[in-house]
Design a protein around this motif. Sequence first.
Motif, PDB file in Angstrom:
ATOM      1  N   TYR A  39     -20.085 -13.683  -1.522  1.00  0.00           N
ATOM      2  CA  TYR A  39     -20.312 -14.381  -2.784  1.00  0.00           C
ATOM      3  C   TYR A  39     -20.213 -15.894  -2.587  1.00  0.00           C
ATOM      4  CZ  TYR A  39     -15.191 -14.526  -2.773  1.00  0.00           C
ATOM      5  OH  TYR A  39     -13.878 -14.735  -2.424  1.00  0.00           O
ATOM      6  N   ASP A  40     -20.902 -16.614  -3.472  1.00  0.00           N
ATOM      7  CA  ASP A  40     -20.914 -18.077  -3.373  1.00  0.00           C
ATOM      8  C   ASP A  40     -21.240 -18.645  -4.751  1.00  0.00           C
ATOM      9  OD1 ASP A  40     -20.993 -20.694  -2.624  1.00  0.00           O
ATOM     10  OD2 ASP A  40     -22.823 -20.546  -1.413  1.00  0.00           O
ATOM     11  N   PRO A  42     -20.435 -22.101  -6.467  1.00  0.00           N
ATOM     12  CA  PRO A  42     -19.854 -23.449  -6.435  1.00  0.00           C
ATOM     13  C   PRO A  42     -19.302 -23.904  -7.782  1.00  0.00           C
ATOM     14  CG  PRO A  42     -21.977 -23.404  -5.307  1.00  0.00           C
ATOM     15  CD  PRO A  42     -21.834 -22.088  -5.990  1.00  0.00           C
ATOM     16  N   SER A  45     -15.967 -22.894  -7.751  1.00  0.00           N
ATOM     17  CA  SER A  45     -15.303 -23.188  -6.464  1.00  0.00           C
ATOM     18  C   SER A  45     -14.902 -21.903  -5.747  1.00  0.00           C
ATOM     19  CB  SER A  45     -14.060 -24.078  -6.691  1.00  0.00           C
ATOM     20  OG  SER A  45     -14.411 -25.276  -7.339  1.00  0.00           O
ATOM     21  N   LYS A  47     -16.074 -19.003  -2.898  1.00  0.00           N
ATOM     22  CA  LYS A  47     -16.958 -18.664  -1.779  1.00  0.00           C
ATOM     23  C   LYS A  47     -16.259 -17.653  -0.897  1.00  0.00           C
ATOM     24  CE  LYS A  47     -19.712 -20.723   1.963  1.00  0.00           C
ATOM     25  NZ  LYS A  47     -20.997 -20.142   1.505  1.00  0.00           N
TER      26      LYS A  47
END
Length: 312
Positions: A39-40, A42, A45, A47
Amino acid sequence: MSAVTFRIQPTGNLGNQMMQLMLGHSLRSQVPELDIVGYDMPLWSLKGGEEPVPRAKPVELRGHLIDIHGVASLVKAGLLRDMKLVGIGSRMANYLPPSAYQALFPAGRAEVERHGDDELLISVRGAEILGQCHPDYGPVPPAYYRQLARETGLRPVLFGQIEDDWYSRLLMEAMPDARVVRSQGVLADFERLRSARHVVTSVSSFAWLATWLSDAQTIHVPVLGLLNPAQRPDVDLLPLDDPRYRFYRFPVRRWNGQQEDVDGLSREAHYPLMTRDEVAALLRQAASSTRAERLEVAAKTVVKGLLGRLRG
């Protein structure tokens, strides 16, 4: 027990990806050694760590008919060690209580206007779903929003994807007294929905999730499209035991973005408030219609897990 890997293949928009990560954390609550990767996000925040080389081809978890408790049982029995989530698994039984996810997606990440107890914040989903995007989405009829404003006595605030398009104009013409607040960005929009006291969801995983994680007093849900078990029996996003929720009955509608669909949005209609027993009956009927499919999914998961174990 050796490490178990839960790989996420990000699917869809932010709301869907958040729900995928929630699924992983639900599984980790039963399998503490679970390593969640892939998962990512941003904006939060968040990752995942580096994906390890799989011991064998990961067992894929697809669609919505994912039983996270059954998956946990297979992991504990040593039949599953490497999984790849390529679906979403949008079912209430797969989730922990909202409080379990507050640390993942903390409130207060964006400064937004707070709506008072006398306002009804109406989530507007528009943009790509106004066309021939997906039959289980589509815009919500303005008559429903007018009905809620009238029945609650609250001041309506139209909020979200309000642009220079035919649906936005239709809404504003139908509700000339409503205050209009346009989208202020993904995180700010999520926070605004999450902080409202009285809120109306659209047919949107993003709006559903923001309100489910909120401290709202009342949450009004149109049982329409993806949210209607009569139309999508594989999906269950109706928190039946949560007293904040009010559910409103809609007919099955498959949106194709054609002129007849657009014309239908202008028709006057009444959308009855459903009792908890009526919602429960709808969910039971959906469970019955998907029983064979759920058993097939479970059987395939067991077989794939056994084959992976033999190969590994």
